[in-house]
Scaffold this active site. Sequence first.
Site, PDB file in Angstrom:
ATOM      1  N   TYR A 104       0.922  -1.168   0.085  1.00 45.27           N
ATOM      2  CA  TYR A 104       0.008  -0.017   0.044  1.00 45.27           C
ATOM      3  C   TYR A 104       1.142   1.503  -0.351  1.00 45.27           C
ATOM      4  CZ  TYR A 104      -3.462  -3.229   1.576  1.00 45.27           C
ATOM      5  OH  TYR A 104      -4.058  -4.708   2.115  1.00 45.27           O
ATOM      6  N   HIS A 123       1.065 -11.936   2.368  1.00 44.64           N
ATOM      7  CA  HIS A 123      -0.381 -11.151   1.511  1.00 44.64           C
ATOM      8  C   HIS A 123      -0.886 -11.907   0.646  1.00 44.64           C
ATOM      9  CE1 HIS A 123      -1.815  -6.744   0.256  1.00 44.64           C
ATOM     10  NE2 HIS A 123      -2.268  -7.970   0.225  1.00 44.64           N
TER      11      HIS A 123
HETATM   12  N1  NDP Z   1      -5.333  -9.036   2.083  1.00 51.19           N
HETATM   13  C1  NDP Z   1      -5.865  -8.291   0.764  1.00 51.19           C
HETATM   14  O1  NDP Z   1      -5.066  -8.992  -0.314  1.00 51.19           O
HETATM   15  C2  NDP Z   1      -6.465  -7.902   0.753  1.00 51.19           C
HETATM   16  C3  NDP Z   1      -7.241  -6.556   2.409  1.00 51.19           C
HETATM   17  N2  NDP Z   1      -7.678  -5.586   1.998  1.00 51.19           N
HETATM   18  C4  NDP Z   1      -8.465  -5.008   3.365  1.00 51.19           C
HETATM   19  O2  NDP Z   1      -9.633  -4.354   3.343  1.00 51.19           O
HETATM   20  C5  NDP Z   1      -9.328  -3.382   2.913  1.00 51.19           C
HETATM   21  C6  NDP Z   1     -11.182  -2.873   3.206  1.00 51.19           C
HETATM   22  O3  NDP Z   1     -11.139  -2.794   2.109  1.00 51.19           O
HETATM   23  P1  NDP Z   1     -12.261  -2.579   0.863  1.00 51.19           P
HETATM   24  O4  NDP Z   1     -11.590  -2.899  -0.989  1.00 51.19           O
HETATM   25  O5  NDP Z   1     -10.550  -0.824   0.616  1.00 51.19           O
HETATM   26  O6  NDP Z   1     -12.854  -1.446   0.786  1.00 51.19           O
HETATM   27  P2  NDP Z   1     -14.315  -1.617   1.674  1.00 51.19           P
HETATM   28  O7  NDP Z   1     -15.274  -2.686   1.579  1.00 51.19           O
HETATM   29  O8  NDP Z   1     -14.170  -1.754   3.702  1.00 51.19           O
HETATM   30  O9  NDP Z   1     -15.199  -0.636   1.132  1.00 51.19           O
HETATM   31  C7  NDP Z   1     -14.644   0.903   1.684  1.00 51.19           C
HETATM   32  C8  NDP Z   1     -15.692   1.999   0.396  1.00 51.19           C
HETATM   33  O10 NDP Z   1     -16.580   2.360   1.179  1.00 51.19           O
HETATM   34  C9  NDP Z   1     -16.012   3.315   1.314  1.00 51.19           C
HETATM   35  N3  NDP Z   1     -17.522   3.468   2.256  1.00 51.19           N
HETATM   36  C10 NDP Z   1     -16.800   2.687   3.772  1.00 51.19           C
HETATM   37  N4  NDP Z   1     -17.451   3.068   4.619  1.00 51.19           N
HETATM   38  C11 NDP Z   1     -18.617   3.401   4.253  1.00 51.19           C
HETATM   39  C12 NDP Z   1     -20.102   3.389   5.184  1.00 51.19           C
HETATM   40  N5  NDP Z   1     -20.534   3.827   6.157  1.00 51.19           N
HETATM   41  N6  NDP Z   1     -21.011   4.066   4.154  1.00 51.19           N
HETATM   42  C13 NDP Z   1     -20.841   4.795   2.823  1.00 51.19           C
HETATM   43  N7  NDP Z   1     -19.695   4.569   2.053  1.00 51.19           N
HETATM   44  C14 NDP Z   1     -18.949   3.851   3.059  1.00 51.19           C
HETATM   45  C15 NDP Z   1     -15.320   4.095   1.320  1.00 51.19           C
HETATM   46  O11 NDP Z   1     -15.712   5.093   0.792  1.00 51.19           O
HETATM   47  P3  NDP Z   1     -14.378   6.468   1.560  1.00 51.19           P
HETATM   48  O12 NDP Z   1     -12.665   6.274   1.479  1.00 51.19           O
HETATM   49  O13 NDP Z   1     -14.624   7.365   0.514  1.00 51.19           O
HETATM   50  O14 NDP Z   1     -15.575   6.720   2.457  1.00 51.19           O
HETATM   51  C16 NDP Z   1     -14.721   2.686  -0.226  1.00 51.19           C
HETATM   52  O15 NDP Z   1     -15.023   3.347  -1.240  1.00 51.19           O
HETATM   53  C17 NDP Z   1      -8.631  -2.815   2.829  1.00 51.19           C
HETATM   54  O16 NDP Z   1      -7.825  -0.940   3.167  1.00 51.19           O
HETATM   55  C18 NDP Z   1      -7.335  -3.645   4.017  1.00 51.19           C
HETATM   56  O17 NDP Z   1      -6.730  -2.827   4.513  1.00 51.19           O
HETATM   57  C19 NDP Z   1      -8.356  -5.556   1.277  1.00 51.19           C
HETATM   58  C20 NDP Z   1      -8.154  -6.000  -0.203  1.00 51.19           C
HETATM   59  C21 NDP Z   1      -7.314  -7.231  -0.378  1.00 51.19           C
HETATM   60  O1  LIG Z   2      -5.399  -4.394  -1.269  1.00 51.98           O
HETATM   61  C1  LIG Z   2      -4.885  -5.145  -0.869  1.00 51.98           C
HETATM   62  O2  LIG Z   2      -4.324  -5.917  -0.171  1.00 51.98           O
HETATM   63  C2  LIG Z   2      -4.340  -6.502  -2.699  1.00 51.98           C
HETATM   64  O3  LIG Z   2      -3.797  -7.118  -2.807  1.00 51.98           O
HETATM   65  C3  LIG Z   2      -5.483  -5.990  -3.287  1.00 51.98           C
HETATM   66  O4  LIG Z   2      -5.124  -4.567  -4.253  1.00 51.98           O
HETATM   67  C4  LIG Z   2      -5.446  -6.492  -3.932  1.00 51.98           C
HETATM   68  O5  LIG Z   2      -4.252  -6.891  -5.291  1.00 51.98           O
HETATM   69  C5  LIG Z   2      -6.780  -7.038  -5.274  1.00 51.98           C
HETATM   70  O6  LIG Z   2      -7.229  -6.387  -6.586  1.00 51.98           O
HETATM   71  C6  LIG Z   2      -7.694  -6.468  -4.459  1.00 51.98           C
HETATM   72  O7  LIG Z   2      -9.275  -6.456  -5.624  1.00 51.98           O
END
Ligand code: NDP
Ligand SMILES: O=C(O)C(=O)[C@@H](O)[C@H](O)C(=O)CO
Length: 274
Positions: A49, A107
């Site tokens: 990130y 990861h």
């Molecule tokens: N291990 C892995 O491979 C991965 C890990 N992750 C982890 O999971 C976390 C969360 O995943 P992510 O895909 O970011 O998405 P989320 O499922 O948490 O959704 C985030 C989105 O929803 C919006 N949002 C958040 N809260 C609200 C609310 N209460 N009402 C309306 N909209 C809302 C945010 O907008 P805004 O920010 O504009 O408020 C953003 O657009 C990541 O940050 C990471 O830590 C994610 C993907 C892969």
């Molecule tokens: O957010 C993470 O931790 C990820 O690994 C993501 O970037 C992942 O590669 C992805 O594409 C989730 O939609």
Amino acid sequence: MARTIALSDGTTIPQIGFGVWQVDPDETQEAVSTALEAGYRHVDTAQMYRNEAGVGAAVAASSLDRGDVFLTSKVNNDAHAPQDTKDSVARTLELLQSDYVDLMLIHWPLASDPTGYIATYEALLEEKAAGRIRSVGVSNFHAHHLDAIIERTGVAPVVNQIEVHPYFANPAVAATTERGIAVESWSPLASGKLFGDSTIEAVAAEVGATAGQTVIAWHLATGKIVLPKSVTPSRIVENLAAADIELSADQIARIDALDKGAEGRTGPNPDELG
Ligand SMILES: NC(=O)C1=CN([C@@H]2O[C@H](COP(=O)(O)OP(=O)(O)OC[C@H]3O[C@@H](n4cnc5c(N)ncnc54)[C@H](OP(=O)(O)O)[C@@H]3O)[C@@H](O)[C@H]2O)C=CC1
Ligand SMILES: O=C(O)C(=O)[C@@H](O)[C@H](O)C(=O)CO
């Protein structure tokens, strides 16, 4: 007092963590500071990130002790060779401004190197023995990946962070819990795709909560650690308050029924990535 989950190595983790994927590195300190002020005590970042420095800066600038905040990071996909893993942990600690990280994950297991993650895992266990990592976990592991590392080392990871939300229940959840490993739900709000869903909106109206809180409450009710991301201060506060929402068995079952199987994924299949 924040809700916590007991992990298999005797540590505990706050059940709601603040996710920072796609938070701009220049905006991460501000977002994490807002989260800490709101009461979050768990932040989920990753080497991928490029914002570990912002997380570390926010903790350092807060009035909290380092021990009050649970920090997770993840070994990047280009650092699976054991020495690269160890070097990457050292860099993570520098960026986090800490001499330890609470939880370090692999990861992705990487389809192109079907056994490489096993040596990565052994390197992380060595870092734990050296005190630089408190707990070792994995991310995006399926049953066969979990079995490979457990068979080699005799040590189960404490968590498996996988994609889970109402549109993708994910068969890896059962494989994880059956092995005594805690599930962390990534993209718990399906990266925003759940907003506007009629079932979610109906349950939200019934419990007097927002749609986001209702989905987070569903993860909590099923015992998962949940990592919502937001850069919007009001949503950061709102999402943490989901800890106070109770869903009935019927409401949980109606949300469970939204599962679309593999079509509900928002991210890659771990058996295909890398
Ligand atoms: N291990 C892995 O491979 C991965 C890990 N992750 C982890 O999971 C976390 C969360 O995943 P992510 O895909 O970011 O998405 P989320 O499922 O948490 O959704 C985030 C989105 O929803 C919006 N949002 C958040 N809260 C609200 C609310 N209460 N009402 C309306 N909209 C809302 C945010 O907008 P805004 O920010 O504009 O408020 C953003 O657009 C990541 O940050 C990471 O830590 C994610 C993907 C892969
Ligand atoms: O957010 C993470 O931790 C990820 O690994 C993501 O970037 C992942 O590669 C992805 O594409 C989730 O939609």
